[in-house]
Scaffold this motif. Sequence first.
Motif, mmCIF file in Angstrom:
data_model
loop_
_atom_site.group_PDB
_atom_site.id
_atom_site.type_symbol
_atom_site.label_atom_id
_atom_site.label_comp_id
_atom_site.label_asym_id
_atom_site.label_seq_id
_atom_site.Cartn_x
_atom_site.Cartn_y
_atom_site.Cartn_z
ATOM 1 N N ARG A 1 0.753 -1.296 0.061
ATOM 2 C CA ARG A 1 0.019 0.041 -0.138
ATOM 3 C C ARG A 1 0.755 1.277 0.061
ATOM 4 N NH1 ARG A 1 -3.212 0.686 4.464
ATOM 5 N NH2 ARG A 1 -2.532 -0.838 5.665
ATOM 6 N N ALA A 2 1.905 1.248 0.792
ATOM 7 C CA ALA A 2 2.951 2.267 0.788
ATOM 8 C C ALA A 2 3.711 2.457 -0.483
ATOM 9 C CB ALA A 2 3.794 1.982 1.950
ATOM 10 N N ARG A 3 3.960 1.518 -1.109
ATOM 11 C CA ARG A 3 4.631 1.497 -2.459
ATOM 12 C C ARG A 3 3.778 2.012 -3.370
ATOM 13 N NH1 ARG A 3 6.434 -4.028 -2.891
ATOM 14 N NH2 ARG A 3 8.304 -3.507 -1.826
ATOM 15 N N SER A 4 2.546 1.503 -3.581
ATOM 16 C CA SER A 4 1.580 1.951 -4.505
ATOM 17 C C SER A 4 0.958 3.340 -4.353
ATOM 18 C CB SER A 4 0.564 0.887 -4.772
ATOM 19 O OG SER A 4 -0.083 0.389 -3.705
ATOM 20 N N SER A 5 1.388 3.929 -3.368
ATOM 21 C CA SER A 5 0.451 5.195 -2.892
ATOM 22 C C SER A 5 1.054 6.375 -3.712
ATOM 23 C CB SER A 5 0.825 5.573 -1.512
ATOM 24 O OG SER A 5 2.269 5.901 -1.413
ATOM 25 N N SER A 6 2.075 6.317 -4.323
ATOM 26 C CA SER A 6 2.417 7.418 -5.258
ATOM 27 C C SER A 6 2.966 8.613 -4.382
ATOM 28 C CB SER A 6 1.656 7.970 -6.218
ATOM 29 O OG SER A 6 1.344 6.748 -7.171
ATOM 30 N N ARG A 7 3.024 8.389 -3.127
ATOM 31 C CA ARG A 7 3.679 9.415 -2.216
ATOM 32 C C ARG A 7 5.097 9.058 -2.037
ATOM 33 N NH1 ARG A 7 -0.977 11.051 0.721
ATOM 34 N NH2 ARG A 7 -2.721 10.676 -0.923
ATOM 35 N N ARG A 8 5.981 10.431 -2.279
ATOM 36 C CA ARG A 8 7.251 10.430 -2.147
ATOM 37 C C ARG A 8 7.817 10.243 -0.897
ATOM 38 N NH1 ARG A 8 10.348 14.822 -3.394
ATOM 39 N NH2 ARG A 8 8.527 16.136 -2.092
ATOM 40 N N VAL A 9 7.162 10.384 0.325
ATOM 41 C CA VAL A 9 7.493 10.468 1.591
ATOM 42 C C VAL A 9 6.776 9.255 2.487
ATOM 43 C CG1 VAL A 9 8.028 11.611 3.772
ATOM 44 C CG2 VAL A 9 8.133 12.649 1.630
ATOM 45 N N VAL A 10 7.434 8.174 2.902
ATOM 46 C CA VAL A 10 6.670 7.276 3.664
ATOM 47 C C VAL A 10 7.575 7.228 5.113
ATOM 48 C CG1 VAL A 10 6.351 4.858 4.120
ATOM 49 C CG2 VAL A 10 6.519 5.924 1.500
ATOM 50 N N ARG B 1 11.280 6.673 16.178
ATOM 51 C CA ARG B 1 10.322 6.323 17.452
ATOM 52 C C ARG B 1 9.329 7.536 17.755
ATOM 53 N NH1 ARG B 1 14.466 3.740 21.886
ATOM 54 N NH2 ARG B 1 15.236 1.994 20.504
ATOM 55 N N GLY B 2 9.788 8.608 17.212
ATOM 56 C CA GLY B 2 9.114 9.930 17.662
ATOM 57 C C GLY B 2 8.941 10.846 16.218
ATOM 58 N N ASP B 3 8.477 11.971 16.532
ATOM 59 C CA ASP B 3 8.152 12.780 15.366
ATOM 60 C C ASP B 3 8.805 12.863 14.387
ATOM 61 O OD1 ASP B 3 5.662 13.363 16.524
ATOM 62 O OD2 ASP B 3 6.165 15.102 17.620
ATOM 63 N N GLN B 4 8.553 12.814 12.941
ATOM 64 C CA GLN B 4 9.588 13.061 11.954
ATOM 65 C C GLN B 4 9.119 14.391 11.225
ATOM 66 O OE1 GLN B 4 9.917 9.875 9.192
ATOM 67 N NE2 GLN B 4 9.223 8.406 10.479
ATOM 68 N N PRO B 5 9.991 15.555 11.577
ATOM 69 C CA PRO B 5 9.739 16.913 11.198
ATOM 70 C C PRO B 5 9.246 17.193 9.783
ATOM 71 C CG PRO B 5 11.616 16.693 12.749
ATOM 72 C CD PRO B 5 11.275 15.300 12.412
ATOM 73 N N HIS B 6 9.927 16.383 8.781
ATOM 74 C CA HIS B 6 9.843 16.662 7.501
ATOM 75 C C HIS B 6 8.604 16.202 6.936
ATOM 76 C CE1 HIS B 6 11.318 12.232 7.750
ATOM 77 N NE2 HIS B 6 10.364 12.161 6.829
ATOM 78 N N LEU B 7 7.852 15.516 7.862
ATOM 79 C CA LEU B 7 6.355 15.373 7.196
ATOM 80 C C LEU B 7 5.218 16.471 7.349
ATOM 81 C CD1 LEU B 7 5.534 12.051 9.497
ATOM 82 C CD2 LEU B 7 5.879 12.305 6.979
ATOM 83 N N VAL B 8 5.716 17.596 8.047
ATOM 84 C CA VAL B 8 4.846 18.870 8.016
ATOM 85 C C VAL B 8 4.739 19.083 6.539
ATOM 86 C CG1 VAL B 8 4.623 21.206 8.681
ATOM 87 C CG2 VAL B 8 5.518 19.265 10.343
ATOM 88 N N SER C 1 2.538 12.459 1.595
ATOM 89 C CA SER C 1 3.023 11.368 2.601
ATOM 90 C C SER C 1 2.321 10.273 2.778
ATOM 91 C CB SER C 1 3.428 12.028 4.016
ATOM 92 O OG SER C 1 2.201 12.509 4.598
ATOM 93 N N PHE C 2 2.852 9.067 3.065
ATOM 94 C CA PHE C 2 2.034 8.029 3.461
ATOM 95 C C PHE C 2 2.562 7.418 4.666
ATOM 96 C CE2 PHE C 2 1.046 3.300 3.965
ATOM 97 C CZ PHE C 2 0.077 3.232 3.276
ATOM 98 N N GLU C 3 1.845 7.771 5.584
ATOM 99 C CA GLU C 3 2.193 7.235 7.225
ATOM 100 C C GLU C 3 1.891 6.015 7.864
ATOM 101 O OE1 GLU C 3 1.696 10.935 9.560
ATOM 102 O OE2 GLU C 3 1.410 12.100 7.571
ATOM 103 N N LEU D 1 11.227 8.142 -0.234
ATOM 104 C CA LEU D 1 12.000 8.259 0.680
ATOM 105 C C LEU D 1 11.529 7.517 2.176
ATOM 106 C CD1 LEU D 1 14.756 10.639 2.246
ATOM 107 C CD2 LEU D 1 12.926 9.932 3.876
ATOM 108 N N VAL D 2 11.698 6.337 2.812
ATOM 109 C CA VAL D 2 11.061 5.895 3.791
ATOM 110 C C VAL D 2 11.948 6.119 5.009
ATOM 111 C CG1 VAL D 2 10.227 3.681 4.471
ATOM 112 C CG2 VAL D 2 10.331 4.010 1.912
ATOM 113 N N ALA D 3 11.455 6.452 6.069
ATOM 114 C CA ALA D 3 12.075 6.660 7.218
ATOM 115 C C ALA D 3 11.279 6.171 8.521
ATOM 116 C CB ALA D 3 12.120 8.255 7.636
ATOM 117 N N ALA D 4 12.181 5.389 9.488
ATOM 118 C CA ALA D 4 11.691 4.878 10.477
ATOM 119 C C ALA D 4 12.142 5.663 11.702
ATOM 120 C CB ALA D 4 11.889 3.320 10.375
#
Length: 748
Positions: free
Chosen positions: A43-52, A177-184, A192-194, A172-175
Motif C-alpha cells: 500500500r505504501a509502495r503503490s501510494s505514489s507518495r514520495r515520503v513514507v 520512534r518519534g515525530d518526523q519533522p519533514h512530514l509537515v 506522505s504515506f504514514e 524516501l522511507v524513514a523509521a
Amino acid sequence: MRQEAPVLAPPEVELDRQLLDAKLAPPRFTARGAVSRADLIDRARSSSRRVVSVTAPAGYGKSTLLAQWAETEKRPVAWISLDKFDDDPITLLTLIAAAFAVIAPSAARLSADVRRLGGSPLGRAAPVVAATLKSSRSPFVIILDDLHVLKNPECHDVLSVVIAGVPSSSQLVAASRGDQPHLVQARVHADSFEIAVGDLAFDAAGARRVFAGAELPLSHEQAEEVIQRTEGWPVGVFLAAAITRDGGEMAVSGEDRFVADYLYRESLMNLPAHQQRFLRRSAVLDRMSGALCDAVLGTDDAQNVLRELEASDVFLVPLDRRRGWYRYHDLFREFLLSELRRVEPKASVELHLRAADWFEQNGSPAMAIEHLLNLPTEHARATRLISMTALATHQAGRMRTVQRWCASLGDEAVEEYPPLAVIAGWMAVLTGRTNEADHWATILDHASYDGVPDDGTASFGSGWAMLRSFMCVEGPARALEDAKLSVATESMSSPWRDQALYLLGEAWLLVGEFDAADQAFRDGSVAASAQGNTDIVVGCEMELAVLTMNGGRWVEASEHVQIAMTAIDEQSMSDYSTSVLAFAESARLALHRGDLADVLHQLTRAMRARPDCTYVMPYLAVRSRLELARVYWALGDQITAHHLVREIDDILLRRPSLGTLIEDVDQFRTTMASSRDDNVVGGPPLTPAELRLLPYLQTHLSIREIGERLFLSRNTVSTEVGSVYRKLGVSNRSDAVERATEVGLLGP
C-alpha cells in the motif's frame, strides 16, 4: 586562521570502510518469527507518495518492516542505518550521498563533495545532494532506519531539503520512534504515506484485554498510558499487568525486575556462563565486531560467539550481510547493562578504556573519544584526543560533532586544558560565533600551560599568540609582537609555521611595513604549499594580489589570484570566511580586464561568504569589505558600497585600532563624498543577518521555528524575511529560494 587540521588526518582505514558498509547494508529479512508486513508495504509502495514514514516506539517491528521492504523492492534501494554518532548535518548528508552512490555509480564523488561543503550544510551541501537525486533517470528508494537518534535540528533541516529533490517516481522511507519533522511539508502537499502504531502493534483495546485476563480493571486512559510506556511491545503489556498486580507502577524498562526476569529466562538462563559474560560485557559497545569484542573482552573467539548468539535467537541484530558487525536490541542492551552493573559493578570502566584503545589504535579516534566521554575519570585523555582531532573533524565538515564533544566535557574541562581552549577559540572565530570567540579569548587571557600541546603547536604561548594576533583586540603593535613570537617559536618543520608567517604579514601591513609584509606572505605561501594547508595558501596569495594590484603589477597579481581561486574551487572553500578577500580581489582583477560577467559572479560569491567574516577577525573583515566597496563603487553601485562601509563602521566600533586600514577607509570615504553620482544603480544587498536566514527558506520551518534556530524573535525573523523578499523582488518563499539559487546565493 587555519581551517585545516594542524596534523594530517589519519588515512582511511579498513575499520572506517567496515563501519560505513555496516550502515549502508540492508539487513536480511528473516520470515521466521516475524509478522509479514507485505500488505502494508504494498500500500505504501503503490501510494505514489514520495515520503513514507514508519513511526512507533521500540518493539513494533519497524526495522523488520524496512528489511522486508528492501528485500522485496524492485527499484534500487539505498539503505542507511543511523546511530547517535550520525547526529551531525554533514555526517548525515555524507551517509545519504554514500548510500545513493551504491545504487548510482555516477554519484561516486558525491560524498566527497558533501564533506568539502561542510562549512555550509544547509546552504550548499543539502542542495547539492537534492540536485543529484533530482537528476536521477531511474526511480529509487532511500530507507533511513532509526531516524529518532538524530536530535540536532540541523539534521532535520538538511533532510527536508534533500527530500525536495526526491523524484516523483522514487520514495524516501524513514523509521523513527518519534515525530518526523519533514512530514509537515509532505502533508501540506499530500505527499506522505504514514505508518503508525495502530498499523503495527497492540492498541489500547488490546491492552485492556490483557489486563482483563489478569483480572485487573483498566480505564481507557490507563490503557493509553500502558501502550505509551510499553511502546506497544506485546510482552511489555503482559509485564505491565504483572507489575500492576504486584503493586508496582505500570512502567517497563530494561532494569525492571519483571522485564529482567523475563529476559533472563528467555535469553540468558539457558546459555553457558561464558556466553552470559560475553553478553554482559559487550553491551558497553554500540556496535560490535569479532575483533573489537576480542580486544575489549580479552577473548579470541568472539566472532564465533556472535554467530552462536545470533543463531540462538538472542536479541542480536546483524548490521551487514557478511555478519561482520552487530548491535543489540535497545531494550535488551539496557537489560544487559543493568546486569553488568549488578554482577560486575567495576567492569565497565576497564571495558570502555579497552574499547577506546582499540578504536584509537585502529585509526578511529572519534569513536575512542565517544567511549572516553563515558568515563569522568578519563576526561583528561578525552580532552587531549579531542585536541588532536578537533580541527581535522571540523575540516571534514563535522563541526557539530566537535561542539558536542566539548559540550560533553563542559567548559570547565576545556578551560583546564588551554590548548583545547585555543582550538575552541579558532573554531568560534572562523565560523563567526562572536560571543563564543570573545568568551574563549577572555579565558585564555588568564590561562597558562607549560606542557607540549597535542595540536602540533610548539607551545601554548605560541598557539594563543597566533589567535590573539588574528583577533587583534589590542591593536597592530600587539598583533605584530604576537606574530613575531610565533614565528620565532614555530620551527621550520612545524605544521603551524605557515600560519605564523601569514599572521606576521598581516601585522606588518597594519603598521605600514609593506615590503616586510610581502616577504612574510611569500614565505608563508611556500610553507603552506609544502604542508598542504590550503587556507593559508589562499590567505597569503590574496594579500600578495592586493599588494601587486596596488603597485600596478597586474600580470603578477593575476598569478596570485589564479593560485588562490584554484585552491578554493578544488577544496570547496566558497563559504569560508577567509575566502571573502579572494573573491573581492578576483572581482577587482576581472573589472580590470573588462569581464563584467565574472565581476558580478565573484562579487556574489564574496557577499554570500561574508556573514561569518566578523569583527573577531577584524583586519580581514575590514579589508575584504573595503575591497568589495571599491569594486561596487567602480560599477556605479553606490548603495551597496555605502552599505559595506556601514558594516566596516560596525566592526570599527569593536576594533577601532587597525593601523593603516583606518587610513585606507578614510580615503575611500573621501572618494565617495567627492564623486557622488545621482544616477545610482543597483539596490541594497542582503545583509549578513538576511544571508544567515536565507537557507532556512528552503525548509518546512515556520517563522517562529526559524527564529528558534537563529535565536531571534518571531518579529525579527518576519521583518528580515520581508526584507529578503523585497530585495530579491519576490513575494513568497518558493520564489525567494528559486531567485536566490539563480543569482548564486543558494546551492552550489
